[in-house]
Design a protein around this motif. Structure first.
Motif, PDB file in Angstrom:
ATOM      1  N   LEU A  26       6.428   6.774 -16.452  1.00 22.10           N
ATOM      2  CA  LEU A  26       5.698   6.898 -15.191  1.00 22.10           C
ATOM      3  C   LEU A  26       5.419   5.517 -14.623  1.00 22.10           C
ATOM      4  N   VAL A  27       5.222   5.483 -13.319  1.00 20.47           N
ATOM      5  CA  VAL A  27       4.878   4.255 -12.602  1.00 20.47           C
ATOM      6  C   VAL A  27       3.771   4.588 -11.607  1.00 20.47           C
ATOM      7  N   LEU A  28       2.694   3.833 -11.649  1.00 23.37           N
ATOM      8  CA  LEU A  28       1.583   3.991 -10.709  1.00 23.37           C
ATOM      9  C   LEU A  28       1.540   2.753  -9.816  1.00 23.37           C
ATOM     10  N   GLN A  29       1.608   2.969  -8.518  1.00 22.86           N
ATOM     11  CA  GLN A  29       1.615   1.871  -7.548  1.00 22.86           C
ATOM     12  C   GLN A  29       0.384   1.971  -6.649  1.00 22.86           C
ATOM     13  N   HIS A  30      -0.189   0.821  -6.308  1.00 25.29           N
ATOM     14  CA  HIS A  30      -1.337   0.811  -5.399  1.00 25.29           C
ATOM     15  C   HIS A  30      -1.232  -0.391  -4.471  1.00 25.29           C
ATOM     16  N   GLN A  31      -1.431  -0.147  -3.169  1.00 26.37           N
ATOM     17  CA  GLN A  31      -1.378  -1.186  -2.152  1.00 26.37           C
ATOM     18  C   GLN A  31      -2.811  -1.605  -1.825  1.00 26.37           C
ATOM     19  N   PHE A  32      -3.204  -2.794  -2.272  1.00 25.93           N
ATOM     20  CA  PHE A  32      -4.552  -3.281  -2.008  1.00 25.93           C
ATOM     21  C   PHE A  32      -4.712  -3.773  -0.575  1.00 25.93           C
ATOM     22  N   HIS A  33      -3.656  -4.390  -0.077  1.00 27.61           N
ATOM     23  CA  HIS A  33      -3.688  -5.084   1.201  1.00 27.61           C
ATOM     24  C   HIS A  33      -2.271  -5.075   1.747  1.00 27.61           C
ATOM     25  N   ASP A  34      -2.102  -5.443   3.007  1.00 26.00           N
ATOM     26  CA  ASP A  34      -0.763  -5.488   3.574  1.00 26.00           C
ATOM     27  C   ASP A  34       0.165  -6.396   2.779  1.00 26.00           C
ATOM     28  N   GLN A  35      -0.401  -7.413   2.127  1.00 25.68           N
ATOM     29  CA  GLN A  35       0.418  -8.384   1.413  1.00 25.68           C
ATOM     30  C   GLN A  35       0.232  -8.343  -0.108  1.00 25.68           C
ATOM     31  N   TRP A  36      -0.617  -7.461  -0.613  1.00 20.90           N
ATOM     32  CA  TRP A  36      -0.876  -7.420  -2.052  1.00 20.90           C
ATOM     33  C   TRP A  36      -0.679  -6.006  -2.595  1.00 20.90           C
ATOM     34  N   TYR A  37      -0.051  -5.914  -3.757  1.00 20.41           N
ATOM     35  CA  TYR A  37       0.101  -4.617  -4.418  1.00 20.41           C
ATOM     36  C   TYR A  37       0.024  -4.821  -5.930  1.00 20.41           C
ATOM     37  N   ALA A  38      -0.156  -3.724  -6.656  1.00 14.57           N
ATOM     38  CA  ALA A  38      -0.158  -3.756  -8.119  1.00 14.57           C
ATOM     39  C   ALA A  38       0.555  -2.516  -8.630  1.00 14.57           C
ATOM     40  N   MET A  39       1.209  -2.652  -9.784  1.00 13.64           N
ATOM     41  CA  MET A  39       1.879  -1.526 -10.416  1.00 13.64           C
ATOM     42  C   MET A  39       1.569  -1.515 -11.904  1.00 13.64           C
ATOM     43  N   LEU A  40       1.549  -0.325 -12.459  1.00 10.66           N
ATOM     44  CA  LEU A  40       1.395  -0.137 -13.893  1.00 10.66           C
ATOM     45  C   LEU A  40       2.391   0.927 -14.320  1.00 10.66           C
ATOM     46  N   GLY A  41       3.156   0.643 -15.349  1.00 11.55           N
ATOM     47  CA  GLY A  41       4.173   1.602 -15.788  1.00 11.55           C
ATOM     48  C   GLY A  41       4.289   1.651 -17.293  1.00 11.55           C
ATOM     49  N   GLY A  42       4.766   2.761 -17.785  1.00 12.21           N
ATOM     50  CA  GLY A  42       5.013   2.932 -19.209  1.00 12.21           C
ATOM     51  C   GLY A  42       6.169   3.880 -19.418  1.00 12.21           C
ATOM     52  N   SER A  43       6.908   3.670 -20.500  1.00 12.76           N
ATOM     53  CA  SER A  43       8.079   4.505 -20.747  1.00 12.76           C
ATOM     54  C   SER A  43       8.410   4.513 -22.228  1.00 12.76           C
ATOM     55  N   MET A  81       9.179  13.393 -10.350  1.00 16.10           N
ATOM     56  CA  MET A  81       8.028  13.790  -9.558  1.00 16.10           C
ATOM     57  C   MET A  81       7.463  12.561  -8.855  1.00 16.10           C
ATOM     58  N   LEU A  82       7.128  12.717  -7.587  1.00 15.44           N
ATOM     59  CA  LEU A  82       6.499  11.656  -6.811  1.00 15.44           C
ATOM     60  C   LEU A  82       5.306  12.242  -6.079  1.00 15.44           C
ATOM     61  N   GLN A  83       4.138  11.621  -6.248  1.00 18.17           N
ATOM     62  CA  GLN A  83       2.923  12.111  -5.609  1.00 18.17           C
ATOM     63  C   GLN A  83       2.145  10.936  -5.037  1.00 18.17           C
ATOM     64  N   SER A  84       1.825  11.001  -3.753  1.00 19.21           N
ATOM     65  CA  SER A  84       1.001   9.976  -3.123  1.00 19.21           C
ATOM     66  C   SER A  84      -0.419  10.497  -2.950  1.00 19.21           C
ATOM     67  N   PHE A  85      -1.381   9.598  -2.960  1.00 19.27           N
ATOM     68  CA  PHE A  85      -2.780   9.956  -2.769  1.00 19.27           C
ATOM     69  C   PHE A  85      -3.512   8.725  -2.260  1.00 19.27           C
ATOM     70  N   ASN A  86      -4.826   8.839  -2.118  1.00 24.75           N
ATOM     71  CA  ASN A  86      -5.647   7.735  -1.597  1.00 24.75           C
ATOM     72  C   ASN A  86      -5.116   7.292  -0.227  1.00 24.75           C
ATOM     73  N   ARG A  87      -4.831   8.286   0.638  1.00 28.36           N
ATOM     74  CA  ARG A  87      -4.335   8.034   1.993  1.00 28.36           C
ATOM     75  C   ARG A  87      -3.026   7.260   1.997  1.00 28.36           C
ATOM     76  N   GLY A  88      -2.209   7.545   1.038  1.00 29.34           N
ATOM     77  CA  GLY A  88      -0.892   6.937   0.963  1.00 29.34           C
ATOM     78  C   GLY A  88      -0.866   5.543   0.372  1.00 29.34           C
ATOM     79  N   LYS A  89      -2.020   5.004  -0.017  1.00 29.67           N
ATOM     80  CA  LYS A  89      -2.056   3.667  -0.600  1.00 29.67           C
ATOM     81  C   LYS A  89      -1.659   3.662  -2.073  1.00 29.67           C
ATOM     82  N   SER A  90      -1.698   4.810  -2.709  1.00 26.40           N
ATOM     83  CA  SER A  90      -1.347   4.918  -4.120  1.00 26.40           C
ATOM     84  C   SER A  90      -0.237   5.948  -4.300  1.00 26.40           C
ATOM     85  N   VAL A  91       0.674   5.667  -5.221  1.00 26.57           N
ATOM     86  CA  VAL A  91       1.809   6.558  -5.474  1.00 26.57           C
ATOM     87  C   VAL A  91       2.017   6.651  -6.986  1.00 26.57           C
TER      88      VAL A  91
END
Length: 265
Positions: free
Chosen positions: A56-73, A1-11
């Motif tokens: 699962l993996v949660l991705q968020h784009q803070f800025h054009d050059q910065w991102y963060a991810m959090l995952g667990g399995s 499953m893949l779901q984007s939100f926050n105007r595509g900045k988060s997946v």
């Protein structure tokens, strides 16, 4: 499953997740097909990543050059087994990644923690063990030249029960695109590439036979050359030299030559 939100900045990605597709990625050393084939150059072996487990993996784009991810399995599921039957929670990991990405390079910081228990379900969890650590991954294209460099480094707070085999590891190297063409010797295809890399590993104690002493670290050196026969057919000869395999004092050095062909369609 893949779901984007926050105007595509988060997946959000959830299901049977191969964490190596998301964490510790590198443009120049990330696959054994067409890049370096030795394990230390594909992923940092201190990071306890899973590839066939529910997660699962949660991705968020803070800025054009910065991102963060959090995952667990969950990490209990072996290959060719159903991950739906390996959800008891005895073995799992939590990974995070903070990355800075630029047109010419990237730097990624990955802290991790994993819970490991190898006992059967009907036994007490006396061997419950937690592994925590941190890894860094960097890559850089050197200006407008054909040279690119990369490096990885990782450390865990335990010398045992590291799922991917390393307690401490450093690796780094360089690649050069179309080296013969840039030397003026002959024209080359775009996929032609020369690469050389070195890795130093303090293997996990679990890789040692019982009672075997350890007195040295494992050192791996690899060089390869990609030959583009056609845009869709690649030949890659490579040479590996391994000093102190698994860090054991009862093994000799090893040299391995291999040739692989890569067909893309």
């Amino acid at each position: 499953m893949l779901q984007s939100f926050n105007r595509g900045k988060s997946v959000l990605v959830a299901g049977v997740v191969n964490q190596t597709n998301y964490f510790d990625t590198n443009s120049y050393a990330n696959s054994s097909f067409g890049q370096f084939c030795a394990s230390p150059f594909v992923n940092n072996q201190t990071i306890p990543m899973a590839d066939s487990n529910l997660g699962l993996v949660l991705q968020h784009q803070f800025h054009d050059q910065w991102y963060a991810m959090l995952g667990g399995s969950f990490t209990s599921c072996p290959q060719n087994a159903s991950p739906l039957k390996r959800t008891d929670g005895k073995n799992f990991n939590l990974l995070a990644e903070l990355g800075w990405v630029h047109d010419s390079g990237a730097v990624k910081l990955t802290p991790f923690v994993a819970r490991i228990n190898e006992l059967p379900e009907d036994e007490e969890q006396k061997n419950l063990h937690t592994v925590a650590g941190i890894a860094i991954n960097a890559e850089q294209q050197l200006g407008s030249s054909p040279w690119k460099v990369f490096c990885r480094a990782g450390w865990s707070d335990s010398t045992r029960d590291n799922a991917c085999g390393a307690a401490v590891q450093w690796s780094g190297g360089f690649v050069c695109s179309q080296p013969l063409q840039h030397l003026g010797i002959c024209p080359e295809g775009e996929a032609n590439q020369f690469g050389m890399a070195l890795a130093v590993t303090r293997p996990d104690d679990g890789s040692m036979a019982e009672g075997r002493p350890r007195n040295k670290k494992e050192v791996v050196m690899e060089c390869h050359y990609n030959i583009s026969v056609t845009p869709w057919f690649l030949i890659q000869p490579s040479l590996l030299w391994i000093s102190n395999p698994a860090g054991r004092n009862d093994t000799g050095n090893a040299s391995v030559f291999r040739v692989q062909t890569i067909l893309t369609f």
